[in-house]
Scaffold this motif. Structure first.
Motif, short mmCIF file in Angstrom:
data_model
loop_
_atom_site.label_atom_id
_atom_site.label_comp_id
_atom_site.label_asym_id
_atom_site.label_seq_id
_atom_site.Cartn_x
_atom_site.Cartn_y
_atom_site.Cartn_z
N TYR A 1 1.71 9.41 -2.33
CA TYR A 1 2.83 9.54 -3.27
C TYR A 1 2.77 10.91 -3.94
O TYR A 1 1.72 11.34 -4.43
CB TYR A 1 2.74 8.44 -4.32
N THR B 1 10.85 12.83 -5.44
CA THR B 1 9.77 11.90 -5.11
C THR B 1 9.57 11.83 -3.60
O THR B 1 10.55 11.76 -2.86
CB THR B 1 10.09 10.49 -5.64
N CYS B 2 8.33 11.85 -3.18
CA CYS B 2 8.01 11.75 -1.75
C CYS B 2 7.00 10.64 -1.52
O CYS B 2 5.92 10.63 -2.13
CB CYS B 2 7.45 13.08 -1.24
N THR B 3 7.34 9.70 -0.66
CA THR B 3 6.40 8.67 -0.20
C THR B 3 6.05 8.99 1.24
O THR B 3 6.92 8.97 2.11
CB THR B 3 7.02 7.27 -0.30
N ALA C 1 2.05 14.35 -1.67
CA ALA C 1 2.01 13.02 -1.06
C ALA C 1 0.99 12.95 0.06
O ALA C 1 0.27 11.95 0.21
CB ALA C 1 3.41 12.66 -0.54
N VAL D 1 1.73 1.66 -4.81
CA VAL D 1 2.99 2.39 -4.72
C VAL D 1 4.11 1.35 -4.59
O VAL D 1 4.09 0.54 -3.67
CB VAL D 1 3.02 3.36 -3.53
N LEU E 1 8.16 0.62 -4.21
CA LEU E 1 9.46 1.15 -3.82
C LEU E 1 10.53 0.11 -4.14
O LEU E 1 10.35 -1.07 -3.83
CB LEU E 1 9.48 1.49 -2.33
N LEU F 1 2.73 3.59 -9.04
CA LEU F 1 3.54 4.77 -8.76
C LEU F 1 4.87 4.25 -8.22
O LEU F 1 4.90 3.32 -7.42
CB LEU F 1 2.84 5.68 -7.76
N ALA G 1 9.11 4.64 -6.90
CA ALA G 1 10.21 5.40 -6.32
C ALA G 1 11.42 4.48 -6.17
O ALA G 1 11.29 3.35 -5.71
CB ALA G 1 9.83 5.98 -4.96
#
Length: 495
Positions: A67, A95-97, A177, A245, A247, A284, A286
């Motif tokens: 993340y 944001t980057c997963t 990430a 994480v 989402l 975290l 997103a």
């Protein structure tokens, strides 16, 4: 004397070398030092160097998730107002997963922007491929569609410094990430319907038999055009050594911050939702905007839910997320499969006489002049957008290429759409998907505006005359997305 001469010679050799190695001109991150002038700072901020970034040589064994999140606020134009923001209410984030199966890496990204035009999306994917070797088919780069943020590539063109900043920060989010990759011990998916309403179809049947977007109560709205998709979806990765994480995917079209905090940059509801979720779940977070082209967070029907500001809806988001997490089930993770295709979508061309009338309105200055307003009333145009899009479509070819993609692994899939999809088409994709959990990521791979469902198209109105394409295009693209999902599945998208 000889010793003194030798010492002076040695100093003559060493001093230039020391100057070359000195950190005084730039710090370790490559930013200009405080002693540099403004002009020197501009000269010392070149494009990101390729050798600075790469995929880790030793990817974690097994399935891993990373993340990264970067502040991209800057001083940007707000597309809603068409001017420069005079302040910041809350930051805009990218944001980057990152996901890895030990061999293949894919990225599911989202930016707190109103939209990202095609040229910006294409360049962004090119930067990622050049810097990290990750192909465009392995990247979904979507937008949360905040109406208090810029259109990257249109209003932002008036601020090239912000665009330059964005392109430099983009690989930083990816790099963060990738550096954060950690093995997933278990993964879970959950769904819940919004008992606390936070989404309504914003197109209404009026008492006179016509349809209108966001009418007032004085327009006598009878009913919504259709019932909004109430399902909020979650995916949670329980990582071995680092925070979970989380989402979240839901279909919303929130723009309340533009009136609550005029001329202030804001991610609208996404920022407080992120803060509340990270605090409540120690995770975290997103958020990915779903099929929301015909959705709003207020209802014009008397007695139905009306929020004074978007902040009032946060409780509804949290209540529904709680319910989804309580209902979550363990899911499998497998080899990453990706698919991408381009559809030649047929452009809608208006009758020649209609185009001439629209051009006459344009020449008169649209709704900014009394003459333009009189012509719109004379010819029956429903405002500026109706006339301007008629002119725009007349200058397009017979078709336009629309890119779609899918990323899948195990029981999970993500689809990228470059337009504001109606919820009927989003539900069509999700119901037909071969995966247990499918996220719809709208305004990805560019921005083609609205593409209504067949139902919405048949009733006309704002989204329809803003559409570039013929009726049925929404269904055509939905079917192609399902085909891509099946392609991933047949290629071995689950164990």
């Amino acid at each position: 004397m000889k010793k003194l001469i030798a010492l002076l010679c040695l100093l003559a050799i060493c001093l230039p070398l020391c100057a070359c190695a000195s950190p005084s001109l730039k710090n370790t991150e490559g930013k200009p030092a405080q002693t540099a002038t403004v002009e020197e700072q501009k000269q010392n901020t070149p494009a990101v160097k390729t050798e600075k970034f790469k995929i880790p040589e030793d990817l974690p064994e097994g399935f891993a998730v990373g993340y990264g999140i970067i502040d991209i606020t800057g001083k940007t134009p707000i597309s809603y107002f068409g001017g420069i923001a005079d302040g910041v209410h809350d930051p805009l984030m990218l944001t980057c997963t990152a996901v890895s199966d030990g061999e293949t890496v894919a990225l599911i990204m989202t930016a707190d922007l109103k939209k990202m035009l095609d040229n910006v999306s294409v360049k962004s994917l090119e930067i990622i491929e050049k810097q990290f070797g990750i192909p465009a088919s392995n990247v979904i780069l979507s937008c949360t569609h905040s109406h208090s943020a810029p259109d990257a590539g249109s209003s932002a063109e008036g601020n090239p410094q912000w665009m330059q900043q964005y392109y430099k920060q983009l690989p930083l989010a990816v790099d963060a990430a990738l550096r954060d990759l950690d093995v997933v011990e278990k993964a879970y998916a959950g769904t819940a319907n919004t008992e606390h309403p936070i989404g309504f179809v914003r197109r209404y049947l009026l008492a006179d038999g016509t349809y209108k977007m966001n009418p007032s109560t004085s327009d006598n709205p009878v009913s919504h055009e259709s019932v909004a998709d109430p399902e909020l979806r979650t995916i949670r990765f329980d990582r071995k050594n680092k925070k979970d994480v989380l989402l979240v995917n839901f279909q919303t079209h929130y723009g309340g911050a533009t009136s609550t905090y005029p001329r202030k940059l804001s991610a609208d509801f996404v920022h407080p939702f992120r803060q509340e979720a990270q605090k409540a779940y120690d995770c975290l977070f997103a958020y990915y905007s779903g099929a929301s082209g015909n959705i709003n967070f207020n209802s014009a029907i008397p007695g139905e839910r009306y929020y004074e500001t978007w902040l009032d809806a946060i409780d509804g988001f949290m209540e529904t997320t709680d319910a989804a997490l309580k209902a979550e089930e363990e899911i499998s993770l497998g080899k990453i499969q990706t698919a991408r295709s381009t559809v030649a979508a047929t452009v809608r061309h208006d009758p020649e006489e209609r185009v001439k009338q629209a051009q006459e309105i344009a020449d008169a200055g649209y709704d900014e002049t009394e003459a333009g307003r009189a012509l719109m009333e004379k010819y029956g145009f429903d405002g500026y957008y109706d006339a301007s899009f008629t002119v725009t479509r007349s200058k397009l070819g017979e078709s336009m290429d629309v890119a779609l993609n899918a990323i899948a692994f195990g029981d999970v899939a993500f689809t990228g759409y470059p337009y504001e999809m109606f919820h009927e088409n989003g539900k069509e994709v999700r119901d037909a998907s071969p995966y247990k959990m499918t996220f719809i990521c709208s305004l990805s791979l560019g921005a083609f505006g609205y593409i209504p469902s067949a139902l919405g198209y048949s009733h006309g109105g704002y989204e329809t005359y803003n559409c570039r394409f013929v009726g049925g295009t929404g269904e055509q693209l939905a079917q192609e997305s399902v085909r891509l999902l099946n392609e991933c599945k047949s290629a071995g998208g689950s164990k």
